[in-house]
Design an enzyme around this catalytic site. Structure first.
Site, short mmCIF file in Angstrom:
data_model
loop_
_atom_site.label_atom_id
_atom_site.label_comp_id
_atom_site.label_asym_id
_atom_site.label_seq_id
_atom_site.Cartn_x
_atom_site.Cartn_y
_atom_site.Cartn_z
N ASP A 39 32.50 -41.39 5.53
CA ASP A 39 31.47 -42.12 4.37
C ASP A 39 31.21 -40.73 3.79
OD1 ASP A 39 31.87 -44.59 4.93
OD2 ASP A 39 29.94 -44.87 5.82
N GLY B 11 32.70 -47.32 7.94
CA GLY B 11 34.05 -48.12 7.84
C GLY B 11 33.54 -49.15 8.47
N LYS B 12 33.72 -50.54 7.79
CA LYS B 12 33.04 -51.83 8.42
C LYS B 12 33.25 -51.85 10.12
CE LYS B 12 33.00 -53.78 3.77
NZ LYS B 12 31.60 -53.04 3.48
N ASN C 184 28.32 -62.08 3.20
CA ASN C 184 26.84 -62.04 2.47
C ASN C 184 27.00 -62.85 1.40
OD1 ASN C 184 28.10 -60.81 0.43
ND2 ASN C 184 27.68 -58.55 1.15
N GLY D 91 16.86 -62.49 4.64
CA GLY D 91 17.15 -62.96 5.82
C GLY D 91 18.64 -63.51 6.06
N ALA E 199 24.16 -49.99 5.87
CA ALA E 199 24.48 -50.43 7.14
C ALA E 199 24.32 -51.77 7.30
CB ALA E 199 23.84 -49.38 8.10
N ALA E 200 23.45 -52.49 6.71
CA ALA E 200 22.87 -53.87 6.94
C ALA E 200 23.91 -54.71 7.52
CB ALA E 200 21.90 -54.41 5.97
N GLY E 201 24.80 -55.10 6.78
CA GLY E 201 25.79 -56.07 7.20
C GLY E 201 26.61 -55.90 8.48
N ASP E 202 26.99 -54.71 8.77
CA ASP E 202 27.65 -53.97 9.95
C ASP E 202 26.83 -54.23 11.14
OD1 ASP E 202 29.90 -53.91 8.47
OD2 ASP E 202 29.45 -51.62 8.08
N ARG F 240 16.55 -46.51 6.93
CA ARG F 240 17.11 -45.24 7.36
C ARG F 240 18.33 -44.96 6.55
NH1 ARG F 240 16.93 -46.49 13.78
NH2 ARG F 240 14.42 -46.72 13.79
N GLY G 41 22.15 -43.94 5.63
CA GLY G 41 23.42 -43.96 6.43
C GLY G 41 23.82 -45.15 7.00
O1 RIB Z 1 29.53 -51.69 5.17
C1 RIB Z 1 29.51 -50.16 5.05
C2 RIB Z 1 30.91 -49.48 5.07
O2 RIB Z 1 31.52 -49.90 3.88
C3 RIB Z 1 30.51 -48.06 5.01
O3 RIB Z 1 30.28 -47.26 6.04
C4 RIB Z 1 31.99 -47.78 4.44
O4 RIB Z 1 32.73 -47.12 4.79
C5 RIB Z 1 32.66 -49.24 3.97
O5 RIB Z 1 33.66 -49.39 4.49
#
Ligand code: RIB
Length: 326
Positions: free
Chosen positions: A13, A39-40, A185, A228, A253-256, A289, A291
């Site tokens: 990223d 990356g997801k 989402n 939520g 980052a939230a979804g991952d 945060r 990132g």
């Molecule tokens: O879901 C966030 C991610 O989407 C990022 O880290 C980016 O690399 C994209 O894949």
């Protein structure tokens, strides 16, 4: 505790922070930039490992500095990188704009992620065991994702599909039939259901989740950002698990983190609703945060956060077959 196998993408990223996201043709001045492994797929693997899961990652990186850094980051957090191969060419890269209100926009250049083929997944299928949890996303070729779901089903694993990024074309029907849990989402959910994307109320989310369930996934968890998540379980019960109020600085980052945390809780035997509670708290902490992988909270942080807000945890059940109309 069962094992978590992530079949997915790794991107480096490249993140720019600015007051807002530029519009077409516009140049604006940002305040800072940084690079970090993302990356997801890798984000979900990293989050699951950091939160205490037993995790292995199947993916591809390029033969470059980015590839080596992304591999090291996963190894350092305790993820098994034995199925992570280096291929000639460049690693996946994501160019990310983060606005001061925490919102983002992303362009992904897949690079090595496009080199993960169905045969690569089939060759590793014996590494998946009955009862494992397999996490899939859509940053690899869709035929590879389908091969992953088939292999997981054949081995008796539980399949969680995060349909992100939102597909530009309809997904194969077979994929939905192989999935145990679908975790879009709100944008992805609307697109999968053939509706225009946009913010949706929990009541509307319940209706869309039902449409997605009819496509074949027995259970659906819709991630609703600061609202939520909405769980539609196999018994047609819908429950809104509200997110705690936090000061969001970066929602990338939230979804991952949500999916990584969800997988950890399920791998430890939690029920779906409890797994959602854990995942909502982990995701809420991550958005405070900057990132993605560096924004992942520790297990202790999530547990302390959950304990501190237990009294305020509010949930809304929509009951059985008929949720309220939007
Ligand atoms: O879901 C966030 C991610 O989407 C990022 O880290 C980016 O690399 C994209 O894949």
């Amino acid at each position: 505790m069962s094992k978590i196998v992530v079949i997915g993408s790794l991107n480096m990223d490249v993140v720019a922070i600015a007051p807002r996201i530029p519009v077409t043709g516009e140049t604006i001045i940002g305040s800072k930039y940084f690079t970090e492994p993302g990356g997801k797929g890798a984000n979900q693997a990293y989050a699951a490992a950091k939160l205490g899961g037993s995790v292995a990652m199947l993916g591809r990186v390029g033969d470059d500095e980015f590839g080596r850094a992304m591999r090291n980051n996963l190894v350092e957090v305790g993820c098994d990188a034995g199925m992570l191969e280096t291929v000639p060419g460049t690693s996946g890269v994501a160019l990310i704009f983060v606005a001061e209100n925490g919102q983002n926009s992303i362009i992904v250049v897949p690079g090595a992620n496009n080199e993960l083929r169905p045969c690569d997944v089939e060759a590793q299928s014996s590494r998946i065991s009955a009862g494992d949890i397999v996490l899939l996303q859509l940053e690899n070729p869709v035929e590879t994702v389908l091969a992953g779901a088939r292999a997981a089903r054949q081995q008796g694993a539980r399949v969680i599909l995060d349909p992100a990024p939102a597909p530009g074309v309809p997904l194969p029907d077979e994929l939905f039939s192989l999935v145990d849990l679908l975790t879009p989402n709100e944008t992805e959910a609307a697109i999968l259901a053939g509706l225009p994307p946009g913010r949706i109320t929990p009541e509307r989310a319940a209706i869309i989740a039902r449409d997605l369930q009819q496509m074949g996934a027995p259970a659906v968890i819709m991630k609703l950002g600061e609202q939520g998540c909405l769980l539609l379980d196999e018994g047609a019960q819908t429950t809104l698990v509200r997110a705690p109020e936090v000061n969001a600085v970066d929602t990338t980052a939230a979804g991952d983190v949500f999916n990584g945390a969800l997988a950890v809780a399920l791998s430890e035997g939690a029920e779906l609703l409890d797994a959602c509670r854990f995942a909502v708290n982990a995701a809420a902490l991550s958005v405070t945060r900057l990132g993605t992988q560096i924004a992942t909270p520790s297990r202790q942080e999530v547990e302390e956060f959950a304990a501190s807000r237990e009294a305020q945890q509010r949930e809304t059940s929509f009951g059985g077959a008929e949720p309220g109309a939007a």
